[in-house]
Write an enzyme that holds these catalytic residues in place. Structure first.
Site, PDB file in Angstrom:
ATOM      1  N   ASP A  49       0.774  -1.168   0.071  1.00  0.00           N
ATOM      2  CA  ASP A  49      -0.113   0.007  -0.170  1.00  0.00           C
ATOM      3  C   ASP A  49       0.933   1.184  -0.002  1.00  0.00           C
ATOM      4  O   ASP A  49       0.289   2.290  -0.099  1.00  0.00           O
ATOM      5  CB  ASP A  49      -0.995  -0.096   1.241  1.00  0.00           C
ATOM      6  CG  ASP A  49      -0.309  -0.046   2.453  1.00  0.00           C
ATOM      7  OD1 ASP A  49       0.888  -0.067   2.790  1.00  0.00           O
ATOM      8  OD2 ASP A  49      -1.064  -0.147   3.536  1.00  0.00           O
ATOM      9  N   ASP A  88      -1.069  -6.114  -0.142  1.00  0.00           N
ATOM     10  CA  ASP A  88      -1.503  -5.569   1.208  1.00  0.00           C
ATOM     11  C   ASP A  88      -2.947  -5.314   1.014  1.00  0.00           C
ATOM     12  O   ASP A  88      -3.536  -5.017   0.046  1.00  0.00           O
ATOM     13  CB  ASP A  88      -0.955  -4.088   1.193  1.00  0.00           C
ATOM     14  CG  ASP A  88       0.387  -3.949   1.995  1.00  0.00           C
ATOM     15  OD1 ASP A  88       0.749  -5.035   2.635  1.00  0.00           O
ATOM     16  OD2 ASP A  88       1.334  -3.191   1.882  1.00  0.00           O
ATOM     17  N   GLU A 187       9.347  -4.141  10.644  1.00  0.00           N
ATOM     18  CA  GLU A 187       9.820  -2.780   9.815  1.00  0.00           C
ATOM     19  C   GLU A 187      10.231  -1.961  11.135  1.00  0.00           C
ATOM     20  O   GLU A 187       9.476  -1.635  12.245  1.00  0.00           O
ATOM     21  CB  GLU A 187       8.610  -2.298   9.147  1.00  0.00           C
ATOM     22  CG  GLU A 187       9.065  -0.786   8.470  1.00  0.00           C
ATOM     23  CD  GLU A 187       7.964  -0.373   7.646  1.00  0.00           C
ATOM     24  OE1 GLU A 187       8.175   0.675   7.260  1.00  0.00           O
ATOM     25  OE2 GLU A 187       7.092  -0.964   7.430  1.00  0.00           O
TER      26      GLU A 187
END
Length: 278
Positions: A49, A88, A187
């Site tokens: 995304d 995503d 992340e």
């Protein structure tokens, strides 16, 4: 490499089997020309995304729609033959209920041909992961810095820097593993935490600003090609300046059009060759 080659596309179980054997190589793509070039070298391509920011110049990832993600994923799947394609789930398409999550995940996979979906969230989303996996939808979990949580996190900030925060993210990853996720994206987290999670989980970890010890790595393709807005994240490395090549080609094209050197009759239809040229 052609999408019509005999190379078989990587499957989710094959990705899982790479843990402890080979590093998983992954990049993002959302249009066919980029995906086609990446495909021979990738184990996994993520239709992220991040398309919202990279492709549509939005400020964050929150506004891209399910239909847009499905269209981009379809383009990537149709133009590739080797990499496992993961797409995503956009913000707001899976958080409301388990039924909403399944309906939208099923739509994404059925309409695009992608092999799996990715969703963001800590242990609160583990039930959703389990619900989807039990119904035949492979899930790539995403913990740590989660762009869809930009408003609650106060921006795109590194996570897991305190002991309490690190323990929470560690438990998030464990919860998704227990729920059946085939891998976890880590992340923007403290490196020791990324290493600890990787050592603890029996499923692969895919790092982006996490640790070299992760079982694989992923970056936004535009960040490594010099096609972004000039801001390179700390965890990314520019491997080429494709932007400079594009600017050079555009400048040369503009000059050729303006000085009349392009197009020539060789670029036109219905023009007979001169006698001296035949």
């Amino acid at each position: 490499m052609s999408v019509h080659s005999d190379v078989k596309r990587r499957t989710v179980p094959q990705l899982m089997a790479l843990k402890g054997d080979k590093k998983i190589v992954s990049l993002t793509a959302y249009i066919a020309p980029i995906a086609r070039q990446l495909d021979p070298y990738m184990d996994m391509i993520l239709v992220g995304d991040s398309t919202a920011m990279v492709g549509y110049a939005m400020d964050d990832t929150l506004s891209i729609t399910l239909e847009q993600m499905a269209a981009h994923a379809k383009a990537v799947v149709r133009s590739t033959a080797h990499a496992c394609v993961v797409v995503d789930m956009p913000f707001g398409t899976y958080q409301e209920s388990l039924q909403q999550a399944f309906k939208n995940a099923a739509y994404l996979l059925a309409s695009s041909g992608a092999s799996a979906i990715k969703l963001e969230g800590g242990d609160v989303m583990a039930e959703t992961t389990r619900f989807l996996v039990d119904r035949g939808i492979p899930v790539l979990a995403h913990v740590g810095l989660m762009p869809q949580y930009v408003n609650t996190m106060g921006g795109f900030k590194a996570q897991g820097l305190s002991d309490a925060a690190a323990e929470r993210i560690y438990n998030d990853a464990l919860a998704h593993q227990s729920a059946g996720a085939f891998a976890v994206v880590l992340e923007g987290i403290a490196e020791p935490l990324g290493r600890r999670i990787t050592e603890s989980l029996h499923i692969p970890t895919i790092g982006i600003g996490a640790s070299p010890e992760c079982d694989g790595q992923i970056l936004v393709t535009e960040d490594i090609l010099g096609l972004g807005d000039g801001r390179i994240p700390k965890f990314a490395k520019p491997f080429a300046d494709v932007g400079a090549l594009i600017r050079e080609a555009a400048s040369e094209y503009a000059s050729s059009v303006r000085d009349g050197s392009f197009p020539t009759l060789d670029h036109c239809f219905g023009v007979k060759k001169r006698q001296s040229e035949s």
